[in-house]
Design a protein around this motif. Structure first.
Motif, PDB file in Angstrom:
ATOM      1  N   ARG A 185       5.971  -1.352   8.230  1.00  0.00           N
ATOM      2  CA  ARG A 185       5.126  -0.922   9.360  1.00  0.00           C
ATOM      3  C   ARG A 185       3.640  -1.119   9.075  1.00  0.00           C
ATOM      4  N   MET A 186       3.311  -2.252   8.447  1.00  0.00           N
ATOM      5  CA  MET A 186       1.922  -2.529   8.107  1.00  0.00           C
ATOM      6  C   MET A 186       1.450  -3.825   8.732  1.00  0.00           C
ATOM      7  N   ASN A 187       0.161  -3.843   9.053  1.00  0.00           N
ATOM      8  CA  ASN A 187      -0.516  -5.068   9.452  1.00  0.00           C
ATOM      9  C   ASN A 187      -0.963  -5.813   8.199  1.00  0.00           C
ATOM     10  N   ILE A 188      -1.384  -7.044   8.382  1.00  0.00           N
ATOM     11  CA  ILE A 188      -2.028  -7.811   7.310  1.00  0.00           C
ATOM     12  C   ILE A 188      -3.433  -8.132   7.767  1.00  0.00           C
ATOM     13  N   GLU A 189      -4.380  -7.950   6.868  1.00  0.00           N
ATOM     14  CA  GLU A 189      -5.765  -8.329   7.155  1.00  0.00           C
ATOM     15  C   GLU A 189      -6.256  -9.205   6.018  1.00  0.00           C
ATOM     16  N   HIS A 190      -6.625 -10.434   6.336  1.00  0.00           N
ATOM     17  CA  HIS A 190      -7.237 -11.318   5.346  1.00  0.00           C
ATOM     18  C   HIS A 190      -8.733 -11.023   5.350  1.00  0.00           C
ATOM     19  N   THR A 191      -9.240 -10.598   4.220  1.00  0.00           N
ATOM     20  CA  THR A 191     -10.602 -10.071   4.157  1.00  0.00           C
ATOM     21  C   THR A 191     -11.547 -11.017   3.421  1.00  0.00           C
ATOM     22  N   GLU A 192     -12.819 -10.862   3.738  1.00  0.00           N
ATOM     23  CA  GLU A 192     -13.882 -11.568   3.024  1.00  0.00           C
ATOM     24  C   GLU A 192     -14.895 -10.529   2.577  1.00  0.00           C
ATOM     25  N   GLY A 193     -15.580 -10.806   1.491  1.00  0.00           N
ATOM     26  CA  GLY A 193     -16.605  -9.868   1.041  1.00  0.00           C
ATOM     27  C   GLY A 193     -16.246  -9.210  -0.271  1.00  0.00           C
ATOM     28  N   PRO A 194     -17.176  -8.463  -0.820  1.00  0.00           N
ATOM     29  CA  PRO A 194     -17.015  -7.933  -2.179  1.00  0.00           C
ATOM     30  C   PRO A 194     -16.182  -6.658  -2.292  1.00  0.00           C
ATOM     31  N   LEU A 195     -15.861  -6.001  -1.170  1.00  0.00           N
ATOM     32  CA  LEU A 195     -15.192  -4.705  -1.261  1.00  0.00           C
ATOM     33  C   LEU A 195     -13.719  -4.814  -1.657  1.00  0.00           C
ATOM     34  N   ILE A 196     -13.033  -5.848  -1.195  1.00  0.00           N
ATOM     35  CA  ILE A 196     -11.616  -6.039  -1.519  1.00  0.00           C
ATOM     36  C   ILE A 196     -11.518  -7.233  -2.459  1.00  0.00           C
ATOM     37  N   THR A 197     -11.224  -6.955  -3.724  1.00  0.00           N
ATOM     38  CA  THR A 197     -11.176  -8.030  -4.717  1.00  0.00           C
ATOM     39  C   THR A 197      -9.749  -8.421  -5.093  1.00  0.00           C
ATOM     40  N   GLU A 198      -8.773  -7.633  -4.664  1.00  0.00           N
ATOM     41  CA  GLU A 198      -7.365  -7.954  -4.890  1.00  0.00           C
ATOM     42  C   GLU A 198      -6.554  -7.287  -3.781  1.00  0.00           C
ATOM     43  N   PRO A 199      -5.312  -7.726  -3.555  1.00  0.00           N
ATOM     44  CA  PRO A 199      -4.517  -7.144  -2.472  1.00  0.00           C
ATOM     45  C   PRO A 199      -4.340  -5.634  -2.648  1.00  0.00           C
ATOM     46  N   VAL A 200      -4.544  -4.896  -1.555  1.00  0.00           N
ATOM     47  CA  VAL A 200      -4.472  -3.441  -1.604  1.00  0.00           C
ATOM     48  C   VAL A 200      -4.057  -2.914  -0.230  1.00  0.00           C
ATOM     49  N   VAL A 201      -3.339  -1.796  -0.211  1.00  0.00           N
ATOM     50  CA  VAL A 201      -2.926  -1.160   1.040  1.00  0.00           C
ATOM     51  C   VAL A 201      -3.942  -0.088   1.408  1.00  0.00           C
ATOM     52  N   LYS A 202      -4.408  -0.128   2.661  1.00  0.00           N
ATOM     53  CA  LYS A 202      -5.377   0.843   3.159  1.00  0.00           C
ATOM     54  C   LYS A 202      -4.895   1.407   4.484  1.00  0.00           C
ATOM     55  N   GLY A 203      -5.236   2.667   4.717  1.00  0.00           N
ATOM     56  CA  GLY A 203      -4.865   3.311   5.971  1.00  0.00           C
ATOM     57  C   GLY A 203      -6.081   3.643   6.810  1.00  0.00           C
ATOM     58  N   ARG A 204      -5.895   3.544   8.134  1.00  0.00           N
ATOM     59  CA  ARG A 204      -6.911   3.975   9.101  1.00  0.00           C
ATOM     60  C   ARG A 204      -6.182   4.800  10.149  1.00  0.00           C
ATOM     61  N   GLY A 205      -6.266   6.108  10.022  1.00  0.00           N
ATOM     62  CA  GLY A 205      -5.512   6.962  10.933  1.00  0.00           C
ATOM     63  C   GLY A 205      -4.024   6.755  10.713  1.00  0.00           C
ATOM     64  N   GLU A 206      -3.322   6.411  11.806  1.00  0.00           N
ATOM     65  CA  GLU A 206      -1.877   6.188  11.713  1.00  0.00           C
ATOM     66  C   GLU A 206      -1.531   4.764  11.288  1.00  0.00           C
ATOM     67  N   ASP A 207      -2.510   3.872  11.304  1.00  0.00           N
ATOM     68  CA  ASP A 207      -2.240   2.460  11.014  1.00  0.00           C
ATOM     69  C   ASP A 207      -2.523   2.129   9.553  1.00  0.00           C
ATOM     70  N   TRP A 208      -1.652   1.302   8.991  1.00  0.00           N
ATOM     71  CA  TRP A 208      -1.779   0.861   7.612  1.00  0.00           C
ATOM     72  C   TRP A 208      -1.836  -0.659   7.574  1.00  0.00           C
ATOM     73  N   SER A 209      -2.641  -1.176   6.665  1.00  0.00           N
ATOM     74  CA  SER A 209      -2.784  -2.630   6.531  1.00  0.00           C
ATOM     75  C   SER A 209      -2.723  -3.034   5.072  1.00  0.00           C
ATOM     76  N   TYR A 210      -2.190  -4.222   4.844  1.00  0.00           N
ATOM     77  CA  TYR A 210      -2.223  -4.836   3.528  1.00  0.00           C
ATOM     78  C   TYR A 210      -3.422  -5.772   3.543  1.00  0.00           C
ATOM     79  N   MET A 211      -4.445  -5.397   2.814  1.00  0.00           N
ATOM     80  CA  MET A 211      -5.683  -6.159   2.779  1.00  0.00           C
ATOM     81  C   MET A 211      -5.572  -7.232   1.692  1.00  0.00           C
ATOM     82  N   VAL A 212      -5.660  -8.485   2.102  1.00  0.00           N
ATOM     83  CA  VAL A 212      -5.503  -9.607   1.172  1.00  0.00           C
ATOM     84  C   VAL A 212      -6.770 -10.463   1.226  1.00  0.00           C
TER      85      VAL A 212
END
Length: 197
Positions: A88-115
């Motif tokens: 039950r997760m979204n995927i977000e392909h990220t740019e920038g210095p905050l996400i340096t490796e794949p990590v799961v993050k939540g925003r309220g009820e929604d969860w994303s795999y940040m890659v």
């Protein structure tokens, strides 16, 4: 206490494919029985955005996206999307210095795999279970218990266990799900010989 809604029991599969430049909207949603198809215009919306928007829209319509299958996309990307959707997760392909490796993050009820963009997708898939367990340890622990129960039951209660796992993922509240399901299961138990006499 968690109150289970009918929409949380209404799991659907979504197939996502690239649309055409001549489609009217950035995202076009169609339905075939209990499956939905999404065609997206890459010039106007990213794949990540199309998947997130589709999940949100279907939720407002009373459906829970339990599986996303990409059509005609890279096999590693397809596998990653499918695995994340089952959690039950979204995927977000990220740019920038905050996400340096794949990590799961939540925003309220929604969860994303940040890659991070450019990250090896096969490696991201390998890291997914650990990233999920780190971000949602209680949920991961309960899913492991359900999987163990599935193996020990020999397939006799697979459907009930699948519904339980789905509700836990959707609500994020294992204890509440168990509290809601226990009375229902108790009512479905056959009467004992003693009480029937």
């Amino acid at each position: 206490m968690t109150v289970i809604s009918l929409s949380q029991l209404n799991d659907v599969t979504v197939r996502i494919r690239l649309g055409t430049a001549i489609q009217d909207k950035p995202i076009m949603v169609g339905r075939d029985g209990d499956r939905f198809t999404v065609a997206y215009d890459l010039e106007r919306v990213s794949l990540d955005g199309a998947a997130m928007l589709s999940r949100s829209w279907l939720r407002t319509m009373g459906y829970t996206v339990a599986e996303i299958i990409l059509e005609d996309h890279d096999p590693d990307l397809t596998a990653l999307y499918r695995s994340c959707s089952k959690l039950r997760m979204n995927i977000e392909h990220t740019e920038g210095p905050l996400i340096t490796e794949p990590v799961v993050k939540g925003r309220g009820e929604d969860w994303s795999y940040m890659v991070p963009k450019g990250w090896d997708l096969s490696d991201a898939l390998d890291r997914l279970p650990t990233a999920f367990a780190t971000a949602r340890p209680n949920i991961a622990r309960n899913l492991r218990r359900i999987e163990q129960a599935r193996r020990e039951s020999g397939g006799k209660i697979d459907q009930a266990l699948a519904v339980t796992a789905s509700l836990i993922l959707e609500t994020g509240d294992p204890e509440g799900v168990y509290d809601e399901l226990a009375p229902l299961l108790a009512r479905t138990q056959p009467e004992s010989d003693e009480s029937a006499a």
